[in-house]
Design a protein around this motif. Sequence first.
Motif, PDB file in Angstrom:
ATOM      1  N   VAL A 159      43.607  26.785  40.688  1.00 10.64           N
ATOM      2  CA  VAL A 159      42.752  27.136  39.558  1.00 10.64           C
ATOM      3  C   VAL A 159      41.855  28.272  40.023  1.00 10.64           C
ATOM      4  CG1 VAL A 159      40.925  26.355  37.989  1.00 10.64           C
ATOM      5  CG2 VAL A 159      42.781  24.788  38.637  1.00 10.64           C
ATOM      6  N   SER A 160      41.797  29.341  39.240  1.00 11.61           N
ATOM      7  CA  SER A 160      40.946  30.480  39.588  1.00 11.61           C
ATOM      8  C   SER A 160      39.850  30.658  38.544  1.00 11.61           C
ATOM      9  CB  SER A 160      41.781  31.758  39.704  1.00 11.61           C
ATOM     10  OG  SER A 160      42.348  32.103  38.457  1.00 11.61           O
ATOM     11  N   VAL A 161      38.877  31.503  38.847  1.00 11.58           N
ATOM     12  CA  VAL A 161      37.771  31.762  37.934  1.00 11.58           C
ATOM     13  C   VAL A 161      37.425  33.250  37.964  1.00 11.58           C
ATOM     14  CG1 VAL A 161      35.995  31.263  39.680  1.00 11.58           C
ATOM     15  CG2 VAL A 161      35.427  31.063  37.250  1.00 11.58           C
ATOM     16  N   VAL A 162      37.069  33.766  36.793  1.00 11.82           N
ATOM     17  CA  VAL A 162      36.569  35.135  36.668  1.00 11.82           C
ATOM     18  C   VAL A 162      35.143  35.058  36.144  1.00 11.82           C
ATOM     19  CG1 VAL A 162      36.904  37.406  35.645  1.00 11.82           C
ATOM     20  CG2 VAL A 162      38.886  35.922  36.056  1.00 11.82           C
ATOM     21  N   ASP A 163      34.220  35.676  36.854  1.00 17.22           N
ATOM     22  CA  ASP A 163      32.859  35.814  36.352  1.00 17.22           C
ATOM     23  C   ASP A 163      32.887  36.993  35.376  1.00 17.22           C
ATOM     24  OD1 ASP A 163      30.185  36.485  35.897  1.00 17.22           O
ATOM     25  OD2 ASP A 163      29.541  35.903  37.900  1.00 17.22           O
ATOM     26  N   LEU A 164      32.804  36.709  34.085  1.00 18.38           N
ATOM     27  CA  LEU A 164      32.951  37.748  33.078  1.00 18.38           C
ATOM     28  C   LEU A 164      31.764  38.713  33.042  1.00 18.38           C
ATOM     29  CD1 LEU A 164      34.449  35.552  30.221  1.00 18.38           C
ATOM     30  CD2 LEU A 164      35.678  37.100  31.753  1.00 18.38           C
ATOM     31  N   LYS A 165      30.676  38.361  33.707  1.00 16.34           N
ATOM     32  CA  LYS A 165      29.520  39.248  33.770  1.00 16.34           C
ATOM     33  C   LYS A 165      29.653  40.252  34.907  1.00 16.34           C
ATOM     34  CE  LYS A 165      24.441  39.229  34.066  1.00 16.34           C
ATOM     35  NZ  LYS A 165      23.217  38.370  34.152  1.00 16.34           N
ATOM     36  N   THR A 166      30.095  39.786  36.068  1.00 16.09           N
ATOM     37  CA  THR A 166      30.193  40.664  37.234  1.00 16.09           C
ATOM     38  C   THR A 166      31.607  41.168  37.485  1.00 16.09           C
ATOM     39  OG1 THR A 166      30.654  38.856  38.787  1.00 16.09           O
ATOM     40  CG2 THR A 166      28.332  39.343  38.302  1.00 16.09           C
ATOM     41  N   GLY A 167      32.612  40.489  36.920  1.00 19.17           N
ATOM     42  CA  GLY A 167      33.995  40.848  37.163  1.00 19.17           C
ATOM     43  C   GLY A 167      34.584  40.242  38.417  1.00 19.17           C
ATOM     44  N   LYS A 168      33.791  39.529  39.190  1.00 15.16           N
ATOM     45  CA  LYS A 168      34.284  38.913  40.424  1.00 15.16           C
ATOM     46  C   LYS A 168      35.259  37.782  40.106  1.00 15.16           C
ATOM     47  CE  LYS A 168      30.264  40.011  43.310  1.00 15.16           C
ATOM     48  NZ  LYS A 168      29.170  39.466  44.154  1.00 15.16           N
ATOM     49  N   THR A 169      36.343  37.732  40.891  1.00 12.87           N
ATOM     50  CA  THR A 169      37.401  36.752  40.682  1.00 12.87           C
ATOM     51  C   THR A 169      37.660  36.011  41.987  1.00 12.87           C
ATOM     52  OG1 THR A 169      38.426  38.227  39.071  1.00 12.87           O
ATOM     53  CG2 THR A 169      39.788  36.455  39.928  1.00 12.87           C
ATOM     54  N   LYS A 170      37.858  34.711  41.901  1.00 12.32           N
ATOM     55  CA  LYS A 170      38.145  33.930  43.108  1.00 12.32           C
ATOM     56  C   LYS A 170      38.941  32.683  42.755  1.00 12.32           C
ATOM     57  CE  LYS A 170      35.078  31.054  44.749  1.00 12.32           C
ATOM     58  NZ  LYS A 170      33.902  30.399  45.360  1.00 12.32           N
ATOM     59  N   GLU A 171      39.539  32.106  43.765  1.00 13.84           N
ATOM     60  CA  GLU A 171      40.196  30.814  43.613  1.00 13.84           C
ATOM     61  C   GLU A 171      39.126  29.728  43.720  1.00 13.84           C
ATOM     62  OE1 GLU A 171      43.224  28.016  46.184  1.00 13.84           O
ATOM     63  OE2 GLU A 171      43.665  30.167  46.074  1.00 13.84           O
ATOM     64  N   VAL A 172      39.143  28.810  42.750  1.00  9.23           N
ATOM     65  CA  VAL A 172      38.196  27.693  42.787  1.00  9.23           C
ATOM     66  C   VAL A 172      38.732  26.585  43.673  1.00  9.23           C
ATOM     67  CG1 VAL A 172      36.915  25.991  41.420  1.00  9.23           C
ATOM     68  CG2 VAL A 172      37.448  28.219  40.442  1.00  9.23           C
TER      69      VAL A 172
END
Length: 456
Positions: free
Chosen positions: A128-141
């Motif tokens: 499961v991954s996540v994108v911070d829609l404010k900063t654009g940072k993406t990572k695997e949760v």
Amino acid sequence: MPVLNKSAMAIAIASLLLSASVYADSTIVNGPMGFNPIPSSAYSEITTDTDTLNNEPWVIPEGFSQSIVSDESDLDIYLANDWHDMNTVNETGKHAGRYLYRTHEVRGGAMGNDGNSARIDGASGGAVSVVDLKTGKTKEVVGRADWEALDGIVWTPWKTVLFAEEVITSARPDPDAPQATSGLVYELKLDKKNPTTAESVTVRPKLGALSHEGLEIDSKGNVYVIDEDRKGSIYKFVPTHYGDLSEGQLYALKVANGAKTGAAEWVALDMAQAQISARVAASTVGATQFCRPEDLERLGNTLYAVLTCEDVDNPANLSGVNAAGYNVGAVVAIELGKKPSVKYVVASGKNTPFEKHTTQTTGFAKVDNLASGPDGKLWMVEDNDYSDIWVFDPNSGDANNDGYKDGVNLFASLKDKPAEGTGIYFGKDPHTLFVNIQHSGTGNDKTMLITNRKAK
């Protein structure tokens, strides 16, 4: 040209007439995502140009734009395509709508044996991954080697994330639920101070061992799931205590008199068997079997379920192709409450045209995922070549009184022929649709936004 019998010829003619009427209607579909329907699927616009397929892969209505939220240049988890599948945001709580969570549908019986489940870091399994829609940072949760084909995902009213495995026969048993022979549902609890980090993940076997995809929750905290099998059923889990999925009862939908539509009931299942195979438990009580249920979406007191290969004129047909050679598919509406009932509301050849790829006939087929639109409409995306997005208005009229509402319109079509549009979803912005593209011909799977520029 093959010779058709009278029945097949009538169906073909009706399909062509319906197609013409749908595309001749220039009336704007109203609402925050108001649009004029596009005229056809992307047959004439298929391209191999990498720049186009990465940045403008969809044929969309005038006044709309498309852009990449995140692709494999931001986060590349797997050696092959990352198979972005379904989406949800943190719908409630602090910073609601800021974080986009996605499942990755990689699969394989042993580490990397399909060229897809092997990870860049040398491990394997779903994530499961996540994108911070404010900063654009993406990572695997979070990711685990025993997770297979992660698919459905939903935000819960108690501020956790449910996600599930779409696998009919498990190859990698869960160590905490080793008895399960099919996919399982998991609950992700996020760190309150950092919602891009997992605090814990707990398996929820009482929601059934199934080939899971669709996940939906009603106002009482009941969780609805499906079994993506050609004889799959639809299920409801009623927790003993609201927000606690560790205890409760699983039910399966059973339509009266062996039919697929009409009055229905939720039948309790043997819970010991349900945690081994809910498919077996449902069959034991005579639960209704549909042709590959996939996704679920609730609009008010109505639960919609998409049936990828359902042939409404011949429910015994499980091939996904009707007698005239046209692809089929349908959506059913399940009225919830004390007296459940089921009816078809969208179906190939009824309020949508039939589709036939060999003649490049635009139509409705193999529909896969659903989204609740900001204006009460149901959005639908297909799982096939020339993947289309359709929109159904349950409040539209029925001019010919055939029991099917007329308001079904073609919104978008994918130019990336081998790819599949999936995970359609509206977050907090009513003018923007999230949609994933998996197994892209470019090798670059991605999450995209389609935005109504006219409303901005």
